[in-house]
Design a protein around this motif. Structure first.
Motif, PDB file in Angstrom:
ATOM      1  N   ALA A 148     -18.834 -30.580   4.863  1.00  0.00           N
ATOM      2  CA  ALA A 148     -18.482 -30.204   6.454  1.00  0.00           C
ATOM      3  C   ALA A 148     -19.597 -30.762   7.059  1.00  0.00           C
ATOM      4  O   ALA A 148     -19.316 -31.196   8.829  1.00  0.00           O
ATOM      5  N   ASN A 149     -20.563 -30.344   6.701  1.00  0.00           N
ATOM      6  CA  ASN A 149     -21.876 -31.497   7.878  1.00  0.00           C
ATOM      7  C   ASN A 149     -21.531 -32.876   8.737  1.00  0.00           C
ATOM      8  O   ASN A 149     -21.397 -33.100   9.734  1.00  0.00           O
ATOM      9  N   TYR A 150     -20.951 -33.781   7.368  1.00  0.00           N
ATOM     10  CA  TYR A 150     -20.348 -35.068   7.564  1.00  0.00           C
ATOM     11  C   TYR A 150     -19.405 -35.061   8.468  1.00  0.00           C
ATOM     12  O   TYR A 150     -18.763 -36.024   9.291  1.00  0.00           O
ATOM     13  N   ALA A 151     -18.668 -33.957   8.346  1.00  0.00           N
ATOM     14  CA  ALA A 151     -17.027 -33.692   9.548  1.00  0.00           C
ATOM     15  C   ALA A 151     -17.614 -33.858  10.392  1.00  0.00           C
ATOM     16  O   ALA A 151     -17.228 -34.389  11.302  1.00  0.00           O
ATOM     17  N   LEU A 152     -18.291 -33.146  10.885  1.00  0.00           N
ATOM     18  CA  LEU A 152     -19.492 -32.373  12.650  1.00  0.00           C
ATOM     19  C   LEU A 152     -19.608 -33.500  12.943  1.00  0.00           C
ATOM     20  O   LEU A 152     -19.811 -33.358  13.957  1.00  0.00           O
ATOM     21  N   GLU A 153     -20.539 -34.592  11.873  1.00  0.00           N
ATOM     22  CA  GLU A 153     -21.375 -35.731  12.859  1.00  0.00           C
ATOM     23  C   GLU A 153     -19.861 -36.636  12.709  1.00  0.00           C
ATOM     24  O   GLU A 153     -20.233 -37.137  14.138  1.00  0.00           O
ATOM     25  N   ASN A 154     -18.747 -36.269  12.523  1.00  0.00           N
ATOM     26  CA  ASN A 154     -17.049 -37.401  12.559  1.00  0.00           C
ATOM     27  C   ASN A 154     -16.780 -36.940  13.579  1.00  0.00           C
ATOM     28  O   ASN A 154     -15.522 -37.448  13.492  1.00  0.00           O
ATOM     29  N   GLY A 155     -17.068 -35.371  14.181  1.00  0.00           N
ATOM     30  CA  GLY A 155     -16.534 -35.018  15.688  1.00  0.00           C
ATOM     31  C   GLY A 155     -15.272 -33.974  14.952  1.00  0.00           C
ATOM     32  O   GLY A 155     -14.191 -33.877  16.287  1.00  0.00           O
ATOM     33  N   VAL A 156     -15.435 -34.021  14.019  1.00  0.00           N
ATOM     34  CA  VAL A 156     -14.758 -32.446  13.151  1.00  0.00           C
ATOM     35  C   VAL A 156     -14.055 -31.845  14.054  1.00  0.00           C
ATOM     36  O   VAL A 156     -15.094 -30.616  13.810  1.00  0.00           O
ATOM     37  N   LYS A 157     -12.907 -30.790  14.311  1.00  0.00           N
ATOM     38  CA  LYS A 157     -13.313 -29.325  14.887  1.00  0.00           C
ATOM     39  C   LYS A 157     -12.201 -28.768  14.559  1.00  0.00           C
ATOM     40  O   LYS A 157     -12.947 -27.799  14.095  1.00  0.00           O
ATOM     41  N   ASN A 158     -10.873 -29.396  14.879  1.00  0.00           N
ATOM     42  CA  ASN A 158      -9.565 -28.653  14.109  1.00  0.00           C
ATOM     43  C   ASN A 158      -9.307 -29.070  12.754  1.00  0.00           C
ATOM     44  O   ASN A 158      -9.394 -30.203  12.055  1.00  0.00           O
ATOM     45  N   VAL A 159      -9.258 -27.558  11.616  1.00  0.00           N
ATOM     46  CA  VAL A 159      -9.315 -28.100  10.133  1.00  0.00           C
ATOM     47  C   VAL A 159      -7.910 -27.005   9.567  1.00  0.00           C
ATOM     48  O   VAL A 159      -8.080 -26.091   9.947  1.00  0.00           O
ATOM     49  N   VAL A 160      -7.146 -27.825   8.582  1.00  0.00           N
ATOM     50  CA  VAL A 160      -6.806 -27.160   7.126  1.00  0.00           C
ATOM     51  C   VAL A 160      -7.377 -27.099   6.429  1.00  0.00           C
ATOM     52  O   VAL A 160      -7.556 -27.765   5.783  1.00  0.00           O
ATOM     53  N   LEU A 161      -7.536 -25.744   5.483  1.00  0.00           N
ATOM     54  CA  LEU A 161      -7.297 -25.265   4.307  1.00  0.00           C
ATOM     55  C   LEU A 161      -6.256 -25.030   3.186  1.00  0.00           C
ATOM     56  O   LEU A 161      -5.670 -24.867   4.109  1.00  0.00           O
ATOM     57  N   LEU A 162      -6.207 -26.215   2.144  1.00  0.00           N
ATOM     58  CA  LEU A 162      -5.541 -26.022   1.019  1.00  0.00           C
ATOM     59  C   LEU A 162      -6.277 -24.908   0.077  1.00  0.00           C
ATOM     60  O   LEU A 162      -7.225 -25.969  -0.432  1.00  0.00           O
ATOM     61  N   THR A 163      -6.132 -23.898  -0.024  1.00  0.00           N
ATOM     62  CA  THR A 163      -6.546 -23.413  -1.340  1.00  0.00           C
ATOM     63  C   THR A 163      -5.060 -23.296  -2.856  1.00  0.00           C
ATOM     64  O   THR A 163      -4.630 -22.673  -2.289  1.00  0.00           O
ATOM     65  N   SER A 164      -5.983 -22.953  -3.580  1.00  0.00           N
ATOM     66  CA  SER A 164      -5.330 -22.913  -4.900  1.00  0.00           C
ATOM     67  C   SER A 164      -6.537 -21.914  -5.945  1.00  0.00           C
ATOM     68  O   SER A 164      -7.821 -22.105  -5.831  1.00  0.00           O
ATOM     69  N   ASP A 165      -5.339 -20.829  -6.106  1.00  0.00           N
ATOM     70  CA  ASP A 165      -6.347 -19.748  -6.920  1.00  0.00           C
ATOM     71  C   ASP A 165      -6.513 -20.535  -8.952  1.00  0.00           C
ATOM     72  O   ASP A 165      -6.982 -20.033  -9.595  1.00  0.00           O
ATOM     73  N   GLU A 166      -5.662 -21.952  -9.442  1.00  0.00           N
ATOM     74  CA  GLU A 166      -6.002 -21.960 -10.558  1.00  0.00           C
ATOM     75  C   GLU A 166      -7.346 -22.353 -11.527  1.00  0.00           C
ATOM     76  O   GLU A 166      -7.002 -22.743 -12.527  1.00  0.00           O
ATOM     77  N   GLY A 167      -7.678 -22.617  -9.945  1.00  0.00           N
ATOM     78  CA  GLY A 167      -9.028 -23.763 -10.503  1.00  0.00           C
ATOM     79  C   GLY A 167     -10.346 -22.537 -10.082  1.00  0.00           C
ATOM     80  O   GLY A 167     -11.289 -23.084  -9.966  1.00  0.00           O
ATOM     81  N   GLY A 168     -10.267 -21.412 -10.284  1.00  0.00           N
ATOM     82  CA  GLY A 168     -11.275 -20.766  -9.951  1.00  0.00           C
ATOM     83  C   GLY A 168     -11.470 -20.971  -8.081  1.00  0.00           C
ATOM     84  O   GLY A 168     -10.955 -21.623  -7.665  1.00  0.00           O
ATOM     85  N   SER A 169     -13.136 -20.382  -8.627  1.00  0.00           N
ATOM     86  CA  SER A 169     -13.764 -19.970  -6.846  1.00  0.00           C
ATOM     87  C   SER A 169     -13.526 -22.127  -6.679  1.00  0.00           C
ATOM     88  O   SER A 169     -14.156 -22.380  -5.445  1.00  0.00           O
ATOM     89  N   TRP A 170     -13.577 -22.800  -8.027  1.00  0.00           N
ATOM     90  CA  TRP A 170     -13.409 -24.649  -7.093  1.00  0.00           C
ATOM     91  C   TRP A 170     -12.371 -24.842  -6.494  1.00  0.00           C
ATOM     92  O   TRP A 170     -12.622 -25.509  -5.016  1.00  0.00           O
ATOM     93  N   SER A 171     -11.456 -24.111  -6.506  1.00  0.00           N
ATOM     94  CA  SER A 171      -9.974 -24.501  -5.447  1.00  0.00           C
ATOM     95  C   SER A 171      -9.843 -23.427  -4.356  1.00  0.00           C
ATOM     96  O   SER A 171      -9.369 -24.133  -3.621  1.00  0.00           O
ATOM     97  N   ALA A 172     -10.305 -22.197  -4.420  1.00  0.00           N
ATOM     98  CA  ALA A 172     -10.102 -21.172  -3.598  1.00  0.00           C
ATOM     99  C   ALA A 172     -10.731 -20.996  -2.801  1.00  0.00           C
ATOM    100  O   ALA A 172     -10.647 -20.651  -1.913  1.00  0.00           O
ATOM    101  N   LYS A 173     -12.139 -21.224  -3.176  1.00  0.00           N
ATOM    102  CA  LYS A 173     -13.382 -21.095  -2.144  1.00  0.00           C
ATOM    103  C   LYS A 173     -13.762 -22.056  -1.194  1.00  0.00           C
ATOM    104  O   LYS A 173     -14.875 -21.412  -0.283  1.00  0.00           O
ATOM    105  N   THR A 174     -14.264 -22.812  -2.506  1.00  0.00           N
ATOM    106  CA  THR A 174     -15.094 -23.947  -1.684  1.00  0.00           C
ATOM    107  C   THR A 174     -14.142 -24.464   0.027  1.00  0.00           C
ATOM    108  O   THR A 174     -15.234 -24.736   0.464  1.00  0.00           O
ATOM    109  N   PRO A 175     -12.847 -24.152  -0.086  1.00  0.00           N
ATOM    110  CA  PRO A 175     -12.581 -24.805   1.045  1.00  0.00           C
ATOM    111  C   PRO A 175     -12.691 -23.595   2.168  1.00  0.00           C
ATOM    112  O   PRO A 175     -12.834 -24.219   3.219  1.00  0.00           O
ATOM    113  N   LEU A 176     -12.473 -23.013   2.104  1.00  0.00           N
ATOM    114  CA  LEU A 176     -13.336 -21.899   2.889  1.00  0.00           C
ATOM    115  C   LEU A 176     -14.923 -21.081   3.056  1.00  0.00           C
ATOM    116  O   LEU A 176     -15.398 -21.413   4.598  1.00  0.00           O
ATOM    117  N   TRP A 177     -15.669 -22.174   2.488  1.00  0.00           N
ATOM    118  CA  TRP A 177     -16.988 -22.045   2.147  1.00  0.00           C
ATOM    119  C   TRP A 177     -16.929 -23.698   3.486  1.00  0.00           C
ATOM    120  O   TRP A 177     -17.568 -23.845   4.132  1.00  0.00           O
TER     121      TRP A 177
END
Length: 383
Positions: A148-177
């Motif tokens: 996220a920090n590197y994305a911000l450095e590159n001017g990222v503002k609007n994001v879409v998150l793709l999540t899945s419960d199939e890989g536990g928190s790795w795929s479900a919560k990492t996008p949320l963080w």
């Protein structure tokens, strides 16, 4: 050293039972086949063990890697863990997801044995459910923040998150963080969409993105190949030129391969991962050395197994003991433990995970480049 390694390999068949009793056994019931196979650590573990053994072992004791295929099946992994424990393993590795690591750790606890998972980033393992667990890397909130920090450095503002419960928190919560850090710095999460592992048609998610009616600066997903490569291609075909951002699941050489015909397709792809894996990194040099010795270590994840072996070998040498509880105590109390993927790690303050710099890998002309490598200090606190 290479000559001595080859000699050691040639003499493997001559090892006597008495010699075998002096081995330091590490048991790996890991995915050698199936979708998770690219993320298992056994090849790197075997290569590092052979290197150490060729140099005389650890205080004269040889390291033996016990490895069998668990596939993606938890019950098979549990059965293999029990088998390796009965054979005298002093450390274990397994499928790197919490629904397997937790029961394996619970079984191992009665033997005084710990799990050393060199590539696991899931936060569930640090919640106090088990205390006989190490991971050689930092948890997912750290990788999400670094990206996220590197994305911000590159001017990222609007994001879409793709999540899945199939890989536990790795795929479900990492996008949320990732989204939390973006929003904490003035950005906006436009939408959070669901996906399943094994997706080969992203048109439903892409249709929802297009229906938002707002420009998307970045799409974040924590998933595996080949799914990620298909997503990149289909986003570009749909005219969505957003950054595609992810975590360590992107760190599979098959992602690089999608740029073979058109390197530009990777220009707006980056991911936070476990260790530097660009050309001339310690990991890449290790893979090259192993290849010269006839051992194929096909990527960063397999290479992380070298960290497991180096940590165990260091603990045995420092403590003078092959008792598994003593090995674990030595690792946990150390100020600094030398490993392969970075200069050193320590669990003294964190107990179960190694807090260390988080590399972010991007692409230039289709080749990996290290674009950032720091310890983020703005990690969300809700994990």
């Amino acid at each position: 050293m290479k000559k001595s390694i080859l000699t050691a390999l040639a003499c493997t068949a001559l090892v006597t039972p008495a010699f075998a009793q002096e081995t330091i056994k590490i048991g790996l019931g890991v995915p050698m086949t199936g979708d998770y196979a690219p993320y298992a650590e056994w090849q790197g573990a075997r290569c590092m063990a052979e290197m150490i053994n060729a140099d005389g072992g650890v205080d004269g004791k040889m390291i033996e890697i016990l490895v069998q295929d668990s596939g993606a099946d938890t019950q098979t992994a549990i059965s293999l863990a029990q088998k390796f424990l009965d054979e005298g393993a002093v450390m274990l590795g397994t499928i790197p997801f919490s629904d397997t690591m937790i029961p394996v750790a619970q079984i191992a606890q009665g033997y005084g044995v710990s799990i050393f998972q060199p590539q696991s980033t899931q936060v569930e393992m640090h919640a106090g459910i088990v205390d006989n667990f190490f991971t050689g890397v930092s948890p997912d909130p750290f990788t999400a923040t670094a990206a996220a920090n590197y994305a911000l450095e590159n001017g990222v503002k609007n994001v879409v998150l793709l999540t899945s419960d199939e890989g536990g928190s790795w795929s479900a919560k990492t996008p949320l963080w990732f989204g939390d850090v973006i929003e904490a710095n003035g950005g906006k999460v436009l939408s959070t969409l669901n996906f399943s592992f094994g997706t080969s048609d992203w048109s439903p998610q892409i249709a929802e993105m297009r229906a938002l009616g707002e420009e998307i600066d970045a799409v974040y997903i924590s998933s595996i190949m080949p799914d990620v490569g298909v997503l990149v291609r289909q986003l570009r075909s749909a005219g969505i030129d957003a950054w595609v951002v992810g975590s360590d699941g992107f760190d599979d050489p098959s992602l690089d391969a999608i740029g073979t015909d058109d390197p530009a397709i990777l220009d707006k792809v980056f991911f936070a991962t476990l260790a530097p894996s660009q050309a001339d990194s310690a990991v890449v040099n290790f893979m090259s050395e192993c290849k010269e010795l006839g051992v194929d270590v096909p990527g960063l994840f397999p290479a992380t197994g070298a960290d497991t072996v180096k940590a165990v070998a260091w603990a045995v040498e420092q403590s003078g003991s092959t008792d598994p509880a003593t090995i674990a105590k030595t690792i946990r109390e150390a100020d600094s433990i030398p490993v392969l993927t970075v200069d050193s790690i320590s669990f003294k303050d964190t107990k179960t995970y190694a807090q260390r710099t988080i590399p972010v890998i991007g692409y230039k002309d289709g080749k990996r480049v290290l674009v950032s490598n720091v310890v983020p200090d703005n990690v969300p606190s809700d994990w």
